[in-house]
Scaffold this motif. Structure first.
Motif, PDB file in Angstrom:
ATOM      1  N   PRO A   1       0.840  -1.197   0.000  1.00 36.61           N
ATOM      2  CA  PRO A   1       0.000   0.000   0.000  1.00 36.61           C
ATOM      3  C   PRO A   1       0.877   1.249   0.000  1.00 36.61           C
ATOM      4  CG  PRO A   1       0.121  -0.917   2.201  1.00 36.61           C
ATOM      5  CD  PRO A   1       0.845  -1.880   1.309  1.00 36.61           C
ATOM      6  N   PRO A   2       0.378   2.381  -0.481  1.00 33.59           N
ATOM      7  CA  PRO A   2       1.188   3.602  -0.513  1.00 33.59           C
ATOM      8  C   PRO A   2       1.738   3.986   0.852  1.00 33.59           C
ATOM      9  CG  PRO A   2      -0.825   3.895  -1.780  1.00 33.59           C
ATOM     10  CD  PRO A   2      -0.958   2.588  -1.075  1.00 33.59           C
ATOM     11  N   SER A   3       0.984   3.718   1.905  1.00 29.93           N
ATOM     12  CA  SER A   3       1.414   4.100   3.246  1.00 29.93           C
ATOM     13  C   SER A   3       2.650   3.347   3.727  1.00 29.93           C
ATOM     14  CB  SER A   3       0.275   3.885   4.238  1.00 29.93           C
ATOM     15  OG  SER A   3      -0.122   2.519   4.258  1.00 29.93           O
TER      16      SER A   3
ATOM     17  N   SER B   1      14.658  16.261  -6.094  1.00 31.31           N
ATOM     18  CA  SER B   1      13.739  17.047  -6.903  1.00 31.31           C
ATOM     19  C   SER B   1      12.402  17.257  -6.193  1.00 31.31           C
ATOM     20  CB  SER B   1      13.486  16.353  -8.244  1.00 31.31           C
ATOM     21  OG  SER B   1      12.369  16.916  -8.903  1.00 31.31           O
ATOM     22  N   PRO B   2      12.015  18.501  -5.933  1.00 35.08           N
ATOM     23  CA  PRO B   2      10.701  18.755  -5.319  1.00 35.08           C
ATOM     24  C   PRO B   2       9.560  18.245  -6.186  1.00 35.08           C
ATOM     25  CG  PRO B   2      12.076  20.722  -5.203  1.00 35.08           C
ATOM     26  CD  PRO B   2      12.781  19.751  -6.099  1.00 35.08           C
ATOM     27  N   GLU B   3       9.715  18.320  -7.504  1.00 34.43           N
ATOM     28  CA  GLU B   3       8.669  17.851  -8.406  1.00 34.43           C
ATOM     29  C   GLU B   3       8.468  16.343  -8.270  1.00 34.43           C
ATOM     30  OE1 GLU B   3      11.232  19.744  -9.311  1.00 34.43           O
ATOM     31  OE2 GLU B   3      10.252  21.673  -9.729  1.00 34.43           O
ATOM     32  N   ALA B   4       9.583  15.600  -8.207  1.00 30.25           N
ATOM     33  CA  ALA B   4       9.482  14.150  -8.065  1.00 30.25           C
ATOM     34  C   ALA B   4       8.830  13.786  -6.740  1.00 30.25           C
ATOM     35  CB  ALA B   4      10.872  13.513  -8.174  1.00 30.25           C
ATOM     36  N   ARG B   5       9.191  14.504  -5.677  1.00 34.04           N
ATOM     37  CA  ARG B   5       8.596  14.228  -4.366  1.00 34.04           C
ATOM     38  C   ARG B   5       7.102  14.543  -4.365  1.00 34.04           C
ATOM     39  NH1 ARG B   5      13.350  16.964  -2.495  1.00 34.04           N
ATOM     40  NH2 ARG B   5      12.098  18.734  -1.752  1.00 34.04           N
TER      41      ARG B   5
ATOM     42  N   GLU C   1       3.945  12.117  -3.387  1.00 34.99           N
ATOM     43  CA  GLU C   1       3.087  12.500  -2.262  1.00 34.99           C
ATOM     44  C   GLU C   1       1.623  12.551  -2.681  1.00 34.99           C
ATOM     45  OE1 GLU C   1       4.911  16.154  -1.113  1.00 34.99           O
ATOM     46  OE2 GLU C   1       6.201  15.201   0.397  1.00 34.99           O
ATOM     47  N   ALA C   2       1.390  12.945  -3.933  1.00 34.29           N
ATOM     48  CA  ALA C   2       0.014  13.007  -4.436  1.00 34.29           C
ATOM     49  C   ALA C   2      -0.624  11.623  -4.494  1.00 34.29           C
ATOM     50  CB  ALA C   2      -0.010  13.650  -5.819  1.00 34.29           C
TER      51      ALA C   2
END
Length: 282
Positions: free
Chosen positions: A35-37, A45-49, A53-54
């Motif tokens: 699971p994602p959790s 990279s902030p974009e990759a993070r 996170e989304a």
């Protein structure tokens, strides 16, 4: 550490959140492997993070933070960044399973850089994993258990197929499945060009060429027949296909593809030897 790595409580950590890591993470979530959790990832990279996170994955800029919270650590950094990653993780991976997807980085280099008590699996995936149709080879380091291998298999099978090989064949696997997509793209492009030469519009020619390659590959996998036997099923006496096959043989297509795989495998071995001469950063 969880009592069972294959259990639902297994915590996964990805060092690097580029295309391959993201493909593996999404494939694992889609297949129900994790699971994602239960997944964390680090990337500068902030974009990759933000993208991870989304989807419910914990993302950070700290490799150490990911390593500390994970039972399984997936090293998904570029080979030239491996020394830095190993230096940051040294001592934090003791007792854990570490899976590396970095091309050309040998098991012994990974083990020595990470320190004692680490179980290492080396993997060579390919970019079609991004669409769930990857082909991966993997090899096991000392001390890796059957349970560890099963876990790695489930991760890889969430984005395609996987086969175990001895480490001595990882360069060959790199030349075939790692570099192979580029060779297939060249074939698709050339087939599309042929369609255009025969009068088809470009978009139609490319779509038909790509689907023909996809369908033909599936026939090989699902029928279990030798590619030569499948070729013979399409090739009737005096027909269009044998005329085309003759043109391919005259142009040396098969020899060129064989040479391409061999050249890529040889270069992989050269890069691994060059990497052996560099310090591990630990």
């Amino acid at each position: 550490m969880t009592d069972s790595l294959t259990g639902p409580g297994t915590r996964w950590g990805f060092i690097g959140a580029g295309k391959m890591a993201s493909a593996l993470i999404r494939g694992m979530v889609r297949a129900g492997t994790a699971p994602p959790s239960s997944i964390a990832a680090s990337d500068p990279s902030p974009e990759a993070r933000a993208a991870l996170e989304a989807e419910g994955v914990m993302a950070t800029g700290s490799n150490a933070e990911v390593a500390d919270r994970s039972d399984v650590i997936v090293l998904a950094v570029k080979p030239q960044a491996m020394d830095v990653a190993l230096g940051e993780l040294g001592g934090r991976a003791s007792g854990k399973l570490v899976v590396s997807v970095a091309a050309g980085v040998m098991v012994d280099r990974l083990a020595s850089g990470l320190g004692p008590g680490v179980r290492v699996v080396r993997v060579m995936p390919n970019t079609p994993a991004l669409v769930g149709e990857g082909a991966a080879a993997y090899c096991l380091g000392p001390g890796v258990t059957g349970e560890d291998e099963g876990l790695v298999l489930r991760m890889l099978q969430s984005v395609g197929i996987a086969r175990r090989v001895p480490e001595s064949l990882m360069d060959a696997a790199t030349g075939l499945c790692g570099s192979g997509p580029a060779f297939v793209y060249a074939v698709v492009e050339a087939m599309s060009d042929g369609g255009v030469l025969a009068g088809l519009p470009r978009d139609l020619a490319t779509a038909m060429a790509a689907q023909t390659v996809l369908g033909s590959a599936r026939m090989v996998l699902e029928t279990g027949l030798h590619p030569g036997a499948l070729k013979d099923q399409v090739t009737s006496p005096g027909g269009t296909t044998i005329a085309g096959v003759h043109a391919l043989e005259r142009g040396g297509l098969r020899a060129a593809l064989i040479d391409a795989v061999k050249a890529a495998a040889t270069r992989s071995a050269e890069l691994a030897e060059e990497a052996r001469g560099r310090p591990t950063g630990h």
